[in-house]
Design a protein around this motif. Structure first.
Motif, PDB file in Angstrom:
ATOM      1  N   PRO A  57       1.719   1.602  -1.662  1.00  9.02           N
ATOM      2  CA  PRO A  57       2.531   2.611  -2.369  1.00  9.02           C
ATOM      3  C   PRO A  57       3.921   2.099  -2.751  1.00  9.02           C
ATOM      4  CG  PRO A  57       2.190   3.257  -0.074  1.00  9.02           C
ATOM      5  CD  PRO A  57       1.327   2.057  -0.327  1.00  9.02           C
ATOM      6  N   VAL A  58       4.484   1.220  -1.947  1.00  9.72           N
ATOM      7  CA  VAL A  58       5.811   0.665  -2.269  1.00  9.72           C
ATOM      8  C   VAL A  58       5.716  -0.197  -3.530  1.00  9.72           C
ATOM      9  CG1 VAL A  58       7.642  -0.893  -1.473  1.00  9.72           C
ATOM     10  CG2 VAL A  58       6.616   0.752   0.123  1.00  9.72           C
ATOM     11  N   VAL A  59       4.736  -1.077  -3.551  1.00  8.39           N
ATOM     12  CA  VAL A  59       4.572  -1.968  -4.704  1.00  8.39           C
ATOM     13  C   VAL A  59       4.235  -1.165  -5.958  1.00  8.39           C
ATOM     14  CG1 VAL A  59       3.123  -3.788  -5.698  1.00  8.39           C
ATOM     15  CG2 VAL A  59       3.981  -4.013  -3.369  1.00  8.39           C
ATOM     16  N   TRP A  60       3.281  -0.230  -5.852  1.00 11.36           N
ATOM     17  CA  TRP A  60       2.876   0.517  -7.045  1.00 11.36           C
ATOM     18  C   TRP A  60       3.983   1.418  -7.569  1.00 11.36           C
ATOM     19  CZ3 TRP A  60      -0.231  -0.933 -10.484  1.00 11.36           C
ATOM     20  CH2 TRP A  60      -1.355  -1.694 -10.170  1.00 11.36           C
ATOM     21  N   THR A  61       4.763   2.006  -6.692  1.00 17.05           N
ATOM     22  CA  THR A  61       5.888   2.824  -7.168  1.00 17.05           C
ATOM     23  C   THR A  61       6.858   1.963  -7.966  1.00 17.05           C
ATOM     24  OG1 THR A  61       5.686   4.346  -5.314  1.00 17.05           O
ATOM     25  CG2 THR A  61       7.820   4.291  -6.445  1.00 17.05           C
ATOM     26  N   THR A  62       7.180   0.807  -7.430  1.00 16.45           N
ATOM     27  CA  THR A  62       8.079  -0.123  -8.124  1.00 16.45           C
ATOM     28  C   THR A  62       7.483  -0.557  -9.457  1.00 16.45           C
ATOM     29  OG1 THR A  62       8.884  -0.911  -5.987  1.00 16.45           O
ATOM     30  CG2 THR A  62       9.327  -2.312  -7.916  1.00 16.45           C
ATOM     31  N   LEU A  63       6.214  -0.931  -9.436  1.00 15.70           N
ATOM     32  CA  LEU A  63       5.571  -1.388 -10.666  1.00 15.70           C
ATOM     33  C   LEU A  63       5.511  -0.302 -11.724  1.00 15.70           C
ATOM     34  CD1 LEU A  63       2.634  -3.556  -9.296  1.00 15.70           C
ATOM     35  CD2 LEU A  63       4.732  -4.349 -10.397  1.00 15.70           C
ATOM     36  N   TYR A  64       5.192   0.925 -11.328  1.00 16.68           N
ATOM     37  CA  TYR A  64       5.115   2.004 -12.313  1.00 16.68           C
ATOM     38  C   TYR A  64       6.471   2.262 -12.969  1.00 16.68           C
ATOM     39  CZ  TYR A  64       0.298   3.200 -11.094  1.00 16.68           C
ATOM     40  OH  TYR A  64      -1.067   3.187 -10.912  1.00 16.68           O
ATOM     41  N   ILE A  65       7.535   2.140 -12.216  1.00 17.64           N
ATOM     42  CA  ILE A  65       8.875   2.288 -12.808  1.00 17.64           C
ATOM     43  C   ILE A  65       9.120   1.165 -13.818  1.00 17.64           C
ATOM     44  CG2 ILE A  65      11.360   2.184 -12.314  1.00 17.64           C
ATOM     45  CD1 ILE A  65      10.629   3.624  -9.606  1.00 17.64           C
ATOM     46  N   LEU A  66       8.778  -0.072 -13.438  1.00 17.02           N
ATOM     47  CA  LEU A  66       8.964  -1.209 -14.352  1.00 17.02           C
ATOM     48  C   LEU A  66       8.080  -1.091 -15.590  1.00 17.02           C
ATOM     49  CD1 LEU A  66       9.120  -4.153 -11.771  1.00 17.02           C
ATOM     50  CD2 LEU A  66      11.035  -3.045 -12.954  1.00 17.02           C
ATOM     51  N   ILE A  67       6.848  -0.637 -15.406  1.00 15.91           N
ATOM     52  CA  ILE A  67       5.918  -0.479 -16.531  1.00 15.91           C
ATOM     53  C   ILE A  67       6.444   0.575 -17.509  1.00 15.91           C
ATOM     54  CG2 ILE A  67       3.597   0.343 -17.154  1.00 15.91           C
ATOM     55  CD1 ILE A  67       2.698  -0.857 -14.368  1.00 15.91           C
ATOM     56  N   CYS A  74       2.492   7.151 -15.893  1.00 13.64           N
ATOM     57  CA  CYS A  74       2.313   6.306 -14.702  1.00 13.64           C
ATOM     58  C   CYS A  74       2.066   7.166 -13.461  1.00 13.64           C
ATOM     59  CB  CYS A  74       3.532   5.408 -14.500  1.00 13.64           C
ATOM     60  SG  CYS A  74       3.685   4.100 -15.746  1.00 13.64           S
ATOM     61  N   ALA A  75       2.757   8.293 -13.365  1.00 12.78           N
ATOM     62  CA  ALA A  75       2.554   9.193 -12.226  1.00 12.78           C
ATOM     63  C   ALA A  75       1.135   9.755 -12.241  1.00 12.78           C
ATOM     64  CB  ALA A  75       3.585  10.317 -12.249  1.00 12.78           C
ATOM     65  N   ALA A  76       0.614  10.020 -13.424  1.00 16.81           N
ATOM     66  CA  ALA A  76      -0.769  10.496 -13.522  1.00 16.81           C
ATOM     67  C   ALA A  76      -1.733   9.422 -13.021  1.00 16.81           C
ATOM     68  CB  ALA A  76      -1.090  10.879 -14.965  1.00 16.81           C
ATOM     69  N   ALA A  77      -1.458   8.164 -13.375  1.00 18.83           N
ATOM     70  CA  ALA A  77      -2.286   7.062 -12.867  1.00 18.83           C
ATOM     71  C   ALA A  77      -2.174   6.985 -11.345  1.00 18.83           C
ATOM     72  CB  ALA A  77      -1.852   5.742 -13.500  1.00 18.83           C
ATOM     73  N   ALA A  78      -0.968   7.123 -10.830  1.00 16.40           N
ATOM     74  CA  ALA A  78      -0.755   7.076  -9.382  1.00 16.40           C
ATOM     75  C   ALA A  78      -1.470   8.218  -8.677  1.00 16.40           C
ATOM     76  CB  ALA A  78       0.738   7.109  -9.079  1.00 16.40           C
ATOM     77  N   ALA A  79      -1.558   9.366  -9.340  1.00 12.13           N
ATOM     78  CA  ALA A  79      -2.205  10.534  -8.732  1.00 12.13           C
ATOM     79  C   ALA A  79      -3.679  10.276  -8.450  1.00 12.13           C
ATOM     80  CB  ALA A  79      -2.039  11.753  -9.636  1.00 12.13           C
ATOM     81  N   SER A  80      -4.290   9.361  -9.180  1.00 15.55           N
ATOM     82  CA  SER A  80      -5.701   9.061  -8.910  1.00 15.55           C
ATOM     83  C   SER A  80      -5.876   8.515  -7.491  1.00 15.55           C
ATOM     84  CB  SER A  80      -6.269   8.090  -9.950  1.00 15.55           C
ATOM     85  OG  SER A  80      -5.681   6.812  -9.817  1.00 15.55           O
ATOM     86  N   GLY A  81      -4.835   7.886  -6.957  1.00 17.84           N
ATOM     87  CA  GLY A  81      -4.886   7.400  -5.584  1.00 17.84           C
ATOM     88  C   GLY A  81      -4.846   8.516  -4.558  1.00 17.84           C
ATOM     89  N   VAL A  82      -4.262   9.641  -4.933  1.00 17.11           N
ATOM     90  CA  VAL A  82      -4.244  10.814  -4.049  1.00 17.11           C
ATOM     91  C   VAL A  82      -5.601  11.506  -4.100  1.00 17.11           C
ATOM     92  CG1 VAL A  82      -3.169  13.062  -3.658  1.00 17.11           C
ATOM     93  CG2 VAL A  82      -1.758  11.104  -4.316  1.00 17.11           C
ATOM     94  N   ILE A  83      -6.177  11.550  -5.292  1.00 15.65           N
ATOM     95  CA  ILE A  83      -7.475  12.204  -5.478  1.00 15.65           C
ATOM     96  C   ILE A  83      -8.602  11.373  -4.859  1.00 15.65           C
ATOM     97  CG2 ILE A  83      -9.127  13.029  -7.207  1.00 15.65           C
ATOM     98  CD1 ILE A  83      -6.640  13.492  -9.044  1.00 15.65           C
ATOM     99  N   PHE A  84      -8.482  10.054  -4.992  1.00 19.37           N
ATOM    100  CA  PHE A  84      -9.500   9.139  -4.465  1.00 19.37           C
ATOM    101  C   PHE A  84      -8.852   8.163  -3.477  1.00 19.37           C
ATOM    102  CE2 PHE A  84     -10.849  10.333  -8.755  1.00 19.37           C
ATOM    103  CZ  PHE A  84     -12.107  10.848  -8.501  1.00 19.37           C
ATOM    104  N   PRO A  85      -8.527   8.620  -2.269  1.00 19.47           N
ATOM    105  CA  PRO A  85      -7.900   7.720  -1.291  1.00 19.47           C
ATOM    106  C   PRO A  85      -8.910   6.704  -0.759  1.00 19.47           C
ATOM    107  CG  PRO A  85      -8.387   9.819  -0.270  1.00 19.47           C
ATOM    108  CD  PRO A  85      -8.743   9.956  -1.737  1.00 19.47           C
TER     109      PRO A  85
END
Length: 148
Positions: A42-52, A10-21
């Motif tokens: 970022p608040v919603v996606w962090t929460t969702l990635y933990i739940l996923i 999930c963190a790797a998926a989130a990293a795409s947002g840093v690479i492609f802002p």
């Protein structure tokens, strides 16, 4: 250990947002009036990635969860793909297609998850709700910015 492995995915998926802002291109688009403020994402996606990751970890230890884990893998791949397509390549229509497919995969995952572990199914419900919002936002950008 399973949870941490899936959280890493999930963190790797989130990293795409840093690479492609979102950047200037996104700020210049006409967006829906119901677009949340930037800090919400970022608040919603962090929460969702933990739940996923949590849902995936619960499913990983259930006998016969092969289909669920295949769907989990497909959803994280599609999730990761959307950001470079939409924000990186500025392909709004292709982004909509990816989101539609992602929504279907997550819906299937939820159905399968409920059959294996009802807690995992519940953990995934906020995800599909947010994907519905994301799809509505993507669709409005597609509709309201024909040249994008």
């Amino acid at each position: 250990m399973i949870f941490l492995t899936l959280l890493f995915a999930c963190a790797a998926a989130a990293a795409s947002g840093v690479i492609f802002p979102p950047g200037e291109w996104y700020r210049g688009l006409r967006r829906a009036s119901f677009t949340p403020p930037n800090w919400v994402f970022p608040v919603v996606w962090t929460t969702l990635y933990i739940l996923i990751a949590w849902a995936g970890a619960r499913l990983a230890v259930v006998p016969g969860a092969g289909l669920a884990l295949a769907l989990w893998s497909a959803q994280i791949a599609l999730n990761t793909l959307w950001t470079p397509v939409f924000f990186g390549a500025h392909r709004v229509k292709a982004g909509m297609g990816i989101l539609a497919l992602l929504w279907l995969v997550v819906a299937g995952l939820i159905v399968v998850a409920f059959g294996l572990d009802w807690v995992a199914g519940l953990l995934l419900l906020p995800y599909i709700l947010w994907l519905s919002v994301a799809a509505a936002l993507n669709w409005r950008i597609w509709r309201d910015n024909p040249a994008a």
